[in-house]
Scaffold this motif. Structure first.
Motif, mmCIF file in Angstrom:
data_model
loop_
_atom_site.group_PDB
_atom_site.id
_atom_site.type_symbol
_atom_site.label_atom_id
_atom_site.label_comp_id
_atom_site.label_asym_id
_atom_site.label_seq_id
_atom_site.Cartn_x
_atom_site.Cartn_y
_atom_site.Cartn_z
ATOM 1 N N GLN A 19 0.847 -1.205 0.000
ATOM 2 C CA GLN A 19 0.000 0.000 0.000
ATOM 3 C C GLN A 19 0.877 1.247 0.000
ATOM 4 O OE1 GLN A 19 -2.936 -1.064 -1.140
ATOM 5 N NE2 GLN A 19 -3.954 0.285 0.313
ATOM 6 N N TRP A 22 2.173 1.856 -3.495
ATOM 7 C CA TRP A 22 1.128 2.441 -4.347
ATOM 8 C C TRP A 22 0.932 3.919 -4.022
ATOM 9 C CZ3 TRP A 22 -0.384 0.515 -8.703
ATOM 10 C CH2 TRP A 22 -0.374 -0.868 -8.910
ATOM 11 N N ALA A 23 0.938 4.238 -2.737
ATOM 12 C CA ALA A 23 0.772 5.640 -2.334
ATOM 13 C C ALA A 23 1.925 6.492 -2.854
ATOM 14 C CB ALA A 23 0.672 5.732 -0.810
ATOM 15 N N GLN A 26 1.408 7.025 -6.574
ATOM 16 C CA GLN A 26 0.350 8.009 -6.816
ATOM 17 C C GLN A 26 0.865 9.424 -6.568
ATOM 18 O OE1 GLN A 26 -2.729 6.398 -4.293
ATOM 19 N NE2 GLN A 26 -3.786 5.501 -6.044
ATOM 20 N N GLU A 27 1.730 9.579 -5.588
ATOM 21 C CA GLU A 27 2.312 10.890 -5.297
ATOM 22 C C GLU A 27 3.198 11.358 -6.452
ATOM 23 O OE1 GLU A 27 5.199 12.592 -1.869
ATOM 24 O OE2 GLU A 27 3.480 11.396 -1.184
ATOM 25 N N TYR A 29 3.020 10.411 -9.648
ATOM 26 C CA TYR A 29 2.158 10.748 -10.783
ATOM 27 C C TYR A 29 1.393 12.039 -10.523
ATOM 28 C CZ TYR A 29 2.978 6.697 -13.725
ATOM 29 O OH TYR A 29 3.551 5.787 -14.574
ATOM 30 N N GLY A 30 0.976 12.258 -9.288
ATOM 31 C CA GLY A 30 0.290 13.504 -8.943
ATOM 32 C C GLY A 30 1.176 14.714 -9.197
ATOM 33 N N TRP A 47 -5.943 6.038 -15.685
ATOM 34 C CA TRP A 47 -5.242 4.828 -15.314
ATOM 35 C C TRP A 47 -6.224 3.705 -15.565
ATOM 36 C CZ3 TRP A 47 -2.070 4.702 -10.193
ATOM 37 C CH2 TRP A 47 -1.313 3.547 -10.128
#
Length: 117
Positions: A19, A22-23, A26-27, A29-30, A47
């Motif tokens: 997890q 993944w976080a 995501q950061e 890509y953000g 996505w």
């Protein structure tokens, strides 16, 4: 000119992600999306669900053929995309180099056949 970045990767590379992994992704890509927006070139992104959820449809033989999964049987799969609007391919390539997907997979750059916005 609009360009679409098709993001390809090997799903096996994500099999053991936690997890926290993944976080972190995501950061990253953000931040990339934020940079695209700040530069005023961002158009769209998504996505995609895993390749196992894909359905491929064809009418090429004159009747409907449906196949579970992707049409191509390859290790790398299409995982998502970005659409940007920039002056030319050189600028598109510069943004593709910054895309996090380029570090772990491939980014295919395709110009829009319909032009820009």
């Amino acid at each position: 000119m609009r360009y679409t970045f098709l993001l390809y990767s090997d799903p096996a590379d994500f099999a053991d992600m936690t997890q926290e992994d993944w976080a972190a992704m995501q950061e990253v890509y953000g931040a990339y999306i934020g940079a695209l927006k700040e530069a005023g070139v961002f158009v769209d992104t998504d996505w995609l669900q895993p390749v196992e959820t894909a359905t491929t449809l064809s009418l090429k033989t004159g009747s409907r053929t449906v196949q579970d999964g992707p049409f191509a049987d390859t290790k790398e799969t299409l995982g998502g995309y970005f659409v940007i609007d920039v002056p030319d391919l050189d600028v598109a390539m510069a943004w593709a180099e910054k895309c996090p997907a380029a570090k772990a997979g491939k980014v295919e750059i395709r110009a829009s056949a319909m032009g820009g916005a």
